[in-house]
Scaffold this active site. Structure first.
Site, PDB file in Angstrom:
ATOM      1  N   ASP A 130     -10.018   1.862   2.799  1.00  0.00           N
ATOM      2  CA  ASP A 130     -10.238   1.146   3.935  1.00  0.00           C
ATOM      3  C   ASP A 130     -11.258   1.780   4.892  1.00  0.00           C
ATOM      4  O   ASP A 130     -11.860   1.295   5.425  1.00  0.00           O
ATOM      5  CB  ASP A 130      -9.087   0.891   4.491  1.00  0.00           C
ATOM      6  CG  ASP A 130      -7.914  -0.125   3.684  1.00  0.00           C
ATOM      7  OD1 ASP A 130      -8.745  -1.130   2.999  1.00  0.00           O
ATOM      8  OD2 ASP A 130      -6.763  -0.165   3.789  1.00  0.00           O
TER       9      ASP A 130
ATOM     10  N   LYS B 269       0.747  -1.151  -0.152  1.00  0.00           N
ATOM     11  CA  LYS B 269       0.007   0.090   0.120  1.00  0.00           C
ATOM     12  C   LYS B 269       0.790   1.149   0.030  1.00  0.00           C
ATOM     13  O   LYS B 269       0.469   2.139  -0.581  1.00  0.00           O
ATOM     14  CB  LYS B 269      -1.017  -0.041   1.153  1.00  0.00           C
ATOM     15  CG  LYS B 269      -1.878  -1.238   1.050  1.00  0.00           C
ATOM     16  CD  LYS B 269      -3.019  -1.080   2.381  1.00  0.00           C
ATOM     17  CE  LYS B 269      -3.870  -2.218   2.222  1.00  0.00           C
ATOM     18  NZ  LYS B 269      -4.946  -2.170   3.127  1.00  0.00           N
TER      19      LYS B 269
END
Length: 277
Positions: free
Chosen positions: A103, A66
């Site tokens: 997220d 990420k």
């Protein structure tokens, strides 16, 4: 012509993302494929370039990619900029890579819509100061909790992370020993510890009566932290399957401009893992 999407990560064999996006595509009538690729960090740049050069439309990134994806994006959403992490990449009309982090919004939808929790004026404890915590702090603070504590084994990491977000609300970084005598309405586990059967050293009484435990990790069996919540009288103790589906729906919307219904997908995956267990 079938549009191609993928998830990159290492390891990736456990990923439910291909199943989720296949269900979304069927539900919304979209012609797409979505595959999982085992991509170690050192291979990320090459794999990314090859996927998009061959006509790929978008990718999701999971551990440990990420932060690397954040560095490759030409344009960042405001929430990805804050998180310094990207889990969704898309190619825009000019061929530039757009990076987003879904997220936090995925977690918030699962907590507030699916579980019906109100976070305003609540006392929240976030376990862990790594990338998973970084991606969810902004939306949690936007819900205006009374206080949010970030607890981490390395206290300095917790203090540093809290300092990056303290302009958004009341957030404090602490070590686990500082939790004694405090109680929280919601405890979120953003460490990977519980998947290996390990738990952060939480003091007795840290979960308030009627409190909720939520593990960002998920599995076919209850994680160690979900079991801890059940054993310590949590009103609800759940894992992150709902968050996984909700963040995937946000990525799907980014790519396809259609928002799938998540409830039936969560229910189906829950039934499937019960059978697998």
């Amino acid at each position: 012509m079938t549009d191609r999407y993928a998830v990159f990560g290492h390891p990736i064999g456990h990923s439910k993302s291909p199943r989720i996006h296949a269900l979304f595509a069927t539900q919304t009538g979209q012609n797409l494929s979505y595959t999982a690729h085992d991509v170690p960090a050192e291979n990320f740049d090459h794999a990314l370039d090859a996927f998009f050069a061959s006509g790929g439309k978008g990718i999701n990134c999971t551990v440990p990619l990420k932060e690397l994806a954040h560095g490759r994006a030409d344009i960042l959403s405001e929430r990805a900029e804050r998180a310094k992490a990207v889990n969704t990449l898309a190619v825009d009309e000019d061929g530039r890579l757009y990076g987003d982090n879904t997220d936090g919004v995925g977690l918030l939808r699962d907590l507030t819509v699916n579980l019906g929790l109100a976070l305003q004026n609540r006392r929240i404890l976030l376990l862990g100061a790594g990338g998973a915590s970084r991606g969810i702090l902004q939306p949690l603070l936007a819900e205006q909790p009374e206080r949010l504590f970030v607890a981490n084994r390395t206290v300095e990491k917790a203090i540093q992370l809290a300092g990056e977000f303290d302009d958004l609300g009341p957030v404090t970084g602490v070590g686990f020993d500082a939790l004694s005598g405090r109680q929280f309405d919601l405890i979120l586990n953003a460490t990977a510890a519980s998947l290996s059967g390990d738990l952060p050293p939480l003091p007795a009484g840290v979960l308030a009566p009627g409190g909720v435990c939520y593990d960002l990790a998920y599995g076919n069996q209850p994680t160690a932290f979900v079991r801890w919540g059940q054993e310590h009288g949590a009103a609800r103790s759940v894992d992150g399957l709902g968050m996984l589906v909700e963040q995937a729906a946000e990525a799907f919307y980014l790519w396809r401009k259609l928002r799938p219904e998540t409830g039936p997908v969560i229910a189906l995956l829950d039934r499937e893992r019960s059978l697998a267990a």
